[in-house]
Design an enzyme around this catalytic site. Structure first.
Site, PDB file in Angstrom:
ATOM      1  N   ASP A   1       2.614  -4.527   8.016  1.00  0.00           N
ATOM      2  CA  ASP A   1       1.366  -3.771   7.867  1.00  0.00           C
ATOM      3  C   ASP A   1       0.222  -4.761   8.039  1.00  0.00           C
ATOM      4  OD1 ASP A   1      -0.923  -2.507   6.996  1.00  0.00           O
ATOM      5  OD2 ASP A   1      -0.112  -1.886   5.063  1.00  0.00           O
TER       6      ASP A   1
ATOM      7  N   LYS B   1     -10.929  -0.865  10.203  1.00  0.00           N
ATOM      8  CA  LYS B   1     -11.005  -2.118   9.455  1.00  0.00           C
ATOM      9  C   LYS B   1     -11.356  -3.295  10.361  1.00  0.00           C
ATOM     10  CE  LYS B   1      -7.659  -0.438   6.062  1.00  0.00           C
ATOM     11  NZ  LYS B   1      -8.566  -0.135   4.931  1.00  0.00           N
TER      12      LYS B   1
ATOM     13  N   CYS C   1      -4.764   2.360  -3.790  1.00  0.00           N
ATOM     14  CA  CYS C   1      -3.549   2.898  -3.157  1.00  0.00           C
ATOM     15  C   CYS C   1      -2.394   1.910  -3.277  1.00  0.00           C
ATOM     16  CB  CYS C   1      -3.800   3.255  -1.691  1.00  0.00           C
ATOM     17  SG  CYS C   1      -4.996   4.573  -1.452  1.00  0.00           S
TER      18      CYS C   1
ATOM     19  N   GLN D   1      -5.078  -5.481   6.879  1.00  0.00           N
ATOM     20  CA  GLN D   1      -6.011  -6.480   6.371  1.00  0.00           C
ATOM     21  C   GLN D   1      -5.951  -7.788   7.156  1.00  0.00           C
ATOM     22  OE1 GLN D   1      -8.244  -5.588   4.285  1.00  0.00           O
ATOM     23  NE2 GLN D   1      -7.320  -3.625   3.751  1.00  0.00           N
TER      24      GLN D   1
ATOM     25  N   HIS E   1       0.857  -1.181   0.000  1.00  0.00           N
ATOM     26  CA  HIS E   1       0.000   0.000   0.000  1.00  0.00           C
ATOM     27  C   HIS E   1       0.897   1.236   0.000  1.00  0.00           C
ATOM     28  CE1 HIS E   1      -2.900   2.954   1.640  1.00  0.00           C
ATOM     29  NE2 HIS E   1      -3.859   2.101   1.318  1.00  0.00           N
TER      30      HIS E   1
END
Length: 403
Positions: free
Chosen positions: A198, A224, A361, A201, A121
């Protein structure tokens, strides 16, 4: 095939159209809908319970302070960490910028290298580029495999003792591909590098254990994980946080201020300048309570099953190209020959189906895939096969329209 939703759609007031009909929301990878329990918590904390934290001696402030710090413990428990290792941020983007501006600025020197991957991202690319331009470090890019996984064989060949940081997505926001965390951590540590993951998700759908994973930094966002926007978390090992200098100055992050010299509070307070996102933090904890009440392992199994079903159904269209691995975590990206993803998204919206259309992104990944954009359907705990059926009907209508 799954057997239905993980929880009642009635828990999520946003899952209805203005006319009260089912809304087939397939954009959870962008942001999750909020359960009523979180909405009620936020409304209460913003209303009848509201007060500042860490400053007031009056009763309501003390209660709000307890609730705020209890939220930090909830986030820590969610990732099996100690609460002094959790820094509240505005989201994963700010968390990565914090690491870049504090740890990166103080630890990296000219000639040091960072390894990223092709599927990152922008939030895990641009902060490192800003640091590169200021500090004179170098950035290397690990390729991905044809089925959309970070190529750890390539990473192993690329890594050298000059690499001081590896920064990878735990789960791709475009492809749903899942990183082999154990091997990635081993490769980074094998050359003496730190590793940042990261987890935006991953956090909503994969059980996280910082002690077992042994990475050095982990970031994710509340919105999220079915919580509010405007807040997220940075986890970092305590000794690393303790050695990092402040990156913003203001109230709450200080020990003693004079015009001659300022001393700073210990971590995590040192990185939380100003009045914090009080209500959002408590809402974050409420969302985690909701998710853990269902069970993160059940959520992962449910969403992987939906993803498999979606890939099977979409694979029946000859003009449709699927991206990413067969086994993906809650996300399916695709393109339809002759139909721009934005046009598809517009027609699907007329059918009360919401997907994401664009570069997500992740423009370098789009370049790698050879497309300007993709259509992306992503699943949450409120989705079931009816949403996939609605998506398929909308695609069939789109193909009729475009001949």
């Amino acid at each position: 095939m799954t057997t239905g939703t993980m929880t009642s759609r009635a828990d999520f007031p946003g899952m209805l159209t203005p006319e009260g009909q089912p809304w087939h929301y397939l954009d959870t990878a962008a942001t999750a809908q909020k359960p009523q329990a979180v909405i009620d918590t936020v409304a209460r904390k913003l209303g009848a319970d509201y007060a500042t934290v860490h400053r007031g001696v009056y009763g309501r402030s003390a209660e709000m302070t307890l609730g705020f710090e209890a939220a930090r413990r909830t986030v820590a428990d969610f990732v099996n960490a100690d609460e002094n290792e959790i820094v509240f941020t505005r989201g994963a983007t700010e968390a990565i910028n914090l690491v870049a501006q504090s740890w990166g600025s103080s630890q990296l020197e000219v000639g040091d290298r960072i390894l990223l991957s092709e599927l990152e991202h922008h939030s895990n690319i641009v902060p490192w580029q800003l640091l590169r331009d200021r500090k004179g470090i170098e950035i290397d890019v690990c390729p991905i495999t044809d089925d959309g996984l970070i190529d750890l064989d390539a990473a192993e060949a690329m890594l050298t003792p000059r690499h001081k940081l590896v920064a990878f997505a735990h789960v791709s926001n475009v492809l749903g591909s899942v990183l082999d965390v154990e091997r990635a951590v081993s490769l980074a540590h094998g050359v003496g590098a730190k590793i940042l993951l990261d987890g935006c998700q991953a956090a909503p759908r994969i059980a996280l254990d910082m002690k077992a994973m042994d990475c050095d930094f982990y970031v994710f966002s509340a919105h999220k994980v079915y919580g509010p926007t405007g807040i997220g978390a940075l986890w970092a090992k305590a000794d690393i946080l303790d050695a990092m200098p402040p990156w913003q100055g203001g109230g709450a992050m200080i020990d003693r201020v004079t015009f001659e010299r300022t001393t700073y509070a210990p971590a995590p307070a040192r990185f939380e300048a100003g009045t914090p996102a009080i209500v959002e933090a408590v809402g974050f904890a409420s969302a985690i309570d909701y998710v853990t009440g269902i069970g993160i392992e059940r959520i992962e199994a449910h969403e992987r099953a939906l993803t498999r079903t979606a890939r099977e159904e979409l694979g029946r269209f000859n003009s449709l190209r699927l991206f990413g691995p067969e086994e993906a975590a809650g996300i399916v990206s695709f393109e339809i020959d002759g139909v721009h993803p934005h046009d598809l998204g517009t027609i699907l919206d007329e059918e009360s189906v919401a997907i994401r259309a664009g570069h997500h992104c992740a423009q370098p990944l789009m370049d790698r895939l050879g497309v300007p954009a993709t259509a992306r359907a992503s699943f949450g705990i409120y989705n079931d096969e009816t949403d996939i059926a609605a998506l398929v009907r909308g695609i069939e209508r789109t193909l009729r329209i475009f001949g």
